[in-house]
Enzyme design. Structure first.
Site, PDB file in Angstrom:
ATOM      1  N   HIS A  84      39.009  41.235  28.245  1.00 22.93           N
ATOM      2  CA  HIS A  84      39.505  39.911  28.629  1.00 22.93           C
ATOM      3  C   HIS A  84      39.361  38.973  27.446  1.00 22.93           C
ATOM      4  O   HIS A  84      38.307  38.882  26.831  1.00 22.93           O
ATOM      5  CB  HIS A  84      38.718  39.363  29.821  1.00 22.93           C
ATOM      6  CG  HIS A  84      39.272  38.062  30.303  1.00 22.93           C
ATOM      7  ND1 HIS A  84      40.308  37.987  31.200  1.00 22.93           N
ATOM      8  CD2 HIS A  84      38.980  36.783  29.966  1.00 22.93           C
ATOM      9  CE1 HIS A  84      40.620  36.729  31.411  1.00 22.93           C
ATOM     10  NE2 HIS A  84      39.827  35.973  30.677  1.00 22.93           N
ATOM     11  N   ASP A 163      38.323  30.999  42.961  1.00 26.15           N
ATOM     12  CA  ASP A 163      38.638  30.684  41.563  1.00 26.15           C
ATOM     13  C   ASP A 163      40.081  30.237  41.420  1.00 26.15           C
ATOM     14  O   ASP A 163      40.384  29.333  40.638  1.00 26.15           O
ATOM     15  CB  ASP A 163      38.365  31.884  40.649  1.00 26.15           C
ATOM     16  CG  ASP A 163      38.758  31.545  39.213  1.00 26.15           C
ATOM     17  OD1 ASP A 163      38.139  30.628  38.650  1.00 26.15           O
ATOM     18  OD2 ASP A 163      39.708  32.147  38.690  1.00 26.15           O
ATOM     19  N   ARG A 170      40.912  22.426  38.223  1.00 28.70           N
ATOM     20  CA  ARG A 170      40.332  22.089  36.913  1.00 28.70           C
ATOM     21  C   ARG A 170      41.412  21.802  35.888  1.00 28.70           C
ATOM     22  O   ARG A 170      41.270  20.926  35.035  1.00 28.70           O
ATOM     23  CB  ARG A 170      39.454  23.253  36.418  1.00 28.70           C
ATOM     24  CG  ARG A 170      38.145  23.376  37.192  1.00 28.70           C
ATOM     25  CD  ARG A 170      37.478  24.700  36.898  1.00 28.70           C
ATOM     26  NE  ARG A 170      37.237  24.896  35.493  1.00 28.70           N
ATOM     27  CZ  ARG A 170      37.296  26.083  34.868  1.00 28.70           C
ATOM     28  NH1 ARG A 170      37.572  27.176  35.549  1.00 28.70           N
ATOM     29  NH2 ARG A 170      37.075  26.170  33.580  1.00 28.70           N
ATOM     30  N   SER A 185      34.419  31.620  36.194  1.00 24.29           N
ATOM     31  CA  SER A 185      35.824  31.863  36.534  1.00 24.29           C
ATOM     32  C   SER A 185      36.260  33.243  36.030  1.00 24.29           C
ATOM     33  O   SER A 185      36.806  34.060  36.777  1.00 24.29           O
ATOM     34  CB  SER A 185      36.677  30.750  35.899  1.00 24.29           C
ATOM     35  OG  SER A 185      38.032  31.086  35.884  1.00 24.29           O
ATOM     36  N   LYS A 189      36.452  37.090  38.476  1.00 27.02           N
ATOM     37  CA  LYS A 189      37.675  37.913  38.583  1.00 27.02           C
ATOM     38  C   LYS A 189      37.426  39.319  38.043  1.00 27.02           C
ATOM     39  O   LYS A 189      37.874  40.309  38.625  1.00 27.02           O
ATOM     40  CB  LYS A 189      38.824  37.249  37.817  1.00 27.02           C
ATOM     41  CG  LYS A 189      39.383  36.049  38.556  1.00 27.02           C
ATOM     42  CD  LYS A 189      40.442  35.328  37.750  1.00 27.02           C
ATOM     43  CE  LYS A 189      39.847  34.590  36.579  1.00 27.02           C
ATOM     44  NZ  LYS A 189      40.563  33.437  36.097  1.00 27.02           N
TER      45      LYS A 189
HETATM   46  N1  URA Z   1      40.335  31.804  31.717  1.00 28.15           N
HETATM   47  C1  URA Z   1      39.923  31.851  33.015  1.00 28.15           C
HETATM   48  O1  URA Z   1      40.227  32.781  33.756  1.00 28.15           O
HETATM   49  N2  URA Z   1      39.154  30.836  33.469  1.00 28.15           N
HETATM   50  C2  URA Z   1      38.786  29.790  32.696  1.00 28.15           C
HETATM   51  O2  URA Z   1      38.076  28.925  33.188  1.00 28.15           O
HETATM   52  C3  URA Z   1      39.228  29.748  31.347  1.00 28.15           C
HETATM   53  C4  URA Z   1      40.006  30.782  30.868  1.00 28.15           C
END
Ligand code: URA
Length: 427
Positions: A84, A163, A170, A185, A189
């Site tokens: 990621h 999220d 956000r 966040s 995931k």
């Molecule tokens: N990527 C995400 O999934 N969440 C964030 O808060 C910032 C980047």
């Protein structure tokens, strides 16, 4: 146990610590719509300003995981590995990396996102391939991963719904750039996605959410601890985002550059980072044997790419959409290209149509920027430096405004340019 949203907001506003039951309640109540958006946005701002300790971040992450389903890949007969990135300009690494790691023996289940502000999104890039589908059911995901070794698709609505809601909030309330909120966040995931191992690419520099190495290191350390505590083998690399990655920025353009890498070519920084991340993913998954460099050379990574695109309805041989208009900017003088600011280039590409102003807007697949030189390269006066691509000539002006002062040709290289891989963090 029920709490009062105002009481929870006030504790964080006054720099207090939220208890586990308070965190569980507020995430659950927000997901169900019992805590209002304005209350959650106020709490998010209090968290951004006053922070959270490690225990609070871990509780917040677990509560977001519990808001939805957890995926399970145990039916697969090989280890799973994912990567990621925290987001950058020209960061198309997932595209060559997922099939490359699959070709070396791991399964890669990658749930990806769309572009956010000046940063591009993997799904937007892949959707420039005619027919390719981002939305798959869990059964379809399993079928694609079995057929090709890798699946890159949208996270379903059942995965970490807290999220999804909080992230959208956000984005419009100035509360993205908070280490506890970004870490929870991303990791909610990734843990809910069920990968066995995870390599995090934490970007540093003007084009990243983390502008300094110290902040990026704190974010990386927090995420590595969250992953490790949840039983996911997690490693993080801090990598440069003070200049764009590769030579192409924009949806179709980045697919093209990824295919160049899979065909054994492509820019050196994209190749180097792809190989570096591939080796980390394979080590984290406990797979040794095939070297990723070999899988690029012998065509097996390209074969995995073609299978992956085809299995998701795409035509890997289709002509990709290109922008109708272009404009080239040239070097004002001879010397070394000492600076090419990632953020300014990202905003320019976004304004040319590669990104979206509102989340429901379409992106222009062909829009973006091609670079003809990278920081450190010697250039001659009048030599092309950047080509801007768009479908609407009216977009050039605002893109040019973003590029004003974004690059510099000097007598020498800039010694403050970040190394491509800055640091590696593990538990
Ligand atoms: N990527 C995400 O999934 N969440 C964030 O808060 C910032 C980047």
């Amino acid at each position: 146990m029920a709490f009062d949203a105002v009481e929870i907001i006030s504790i964080k506003r006054d720099r207090g610590e939220l208890s586990t039951p308070q965190i569980d309640w507020v995430i659950d109540a927000y997901t169900k719509g019992e805590v209002a958006d304005e209350q959650m946005s106020s709490l998010a701002m209090a968290i951004l300003l006053n922070g959270m300790n490690r225990r609070e971040i871990a509780d917040w992450t677990q509560a977001m995981i519990r808001s939805g389903e957890r995926m399970d890949w145990s039916a697969l007969d090989r280890p799973t590995a994912d990567k990621h990135s925290t987001g950058g300009v020209g960061d198309k690494i997932t595209l060559p990396l997922a099939p490359l790691v699959a070709a070396c023996g791991a399964y890669v289940p990658q749930l990806s996102g769309r572009g956010l502000a000046h940063t591009g999104g993997t799904l937007d890039k892949l959707e420039s391939i005619p027919g390719w589908r981002a939305n798959l059911s869990n059964d379809e995901m399993l079928a694609v991963i079995r057929a090709s070794g890798a699946v890159v698709c949208a996270a379903g609505t059942g995965l970490a719904p807290a999220d999804k809601k909080l992230y959208a909030l956000r984005d419009v309330t100035g509360t993205v750039e908070s280490i506890p909120l970004i870490a929870s966040s991303i990791m909610s995931k990734k843990i809910a996605e069920g990968t066995g191992s995870l390599v995090l690419d934490v970007k540093v520099g003007s084009g990243a959410f983390m502008k300094t190495v110290d902040n990026a290191r704190e974010l990386a350390t927090t995420m590595v601890a969250l992953g490790t505590d949840a039983g996911v083998r997690t490693v993080a690399l801090l990598t440069a985002m003070d200049r764009p990655l590769g030579l192409k920025i924009g949806n179709t353009l980045e697919v093209e550059e990824s295919v160049e890498v899979l065909a054994g070519g492509g820019p050196s920084d994209v190749i180097e980072l792809t190989l570096h991340l591939a080796r980390e993913m394979l080590a984290a998954a406990g797979i040794s044997g095939k070297d990723p460099e070999q899988a690029l050379k012998d065509g097996s990574a390209m074969d995995a790419w073609r299978r992956m695109i085809t299995a998701q309805g795409g035509d890997p041989d289709a002509l990709l959409p290109h922008a109708a208009e272009s404009m080239t900017l040239t070097a004002p003088t001879s010397g070394v290209l000492s600076r090419l600011d990632a953020y300014s280039v990202g905003v320019a590409a976004w304004r040319l149509g590669a990104g979206r102003a509102r989340k429901e807007d379409p992106v222009s697949f062909g829009a973006g920027i091609t670079l003809h030189a990278k920081p450190g390269d010697i250039v001659r006066e009048g030599q092309p430096l950047l080509t801007l691509h768009t479908d609407e000539t009216a977009r050039f002006d605002r893109a040019l405004q973003s590029l004003d002062g974004a690059y510099e040709v000097s007598a020498a290289s800039d010694p403050t340019l970040l190394p491509l891989v800055i640091d590696r963090i593990e538990a």
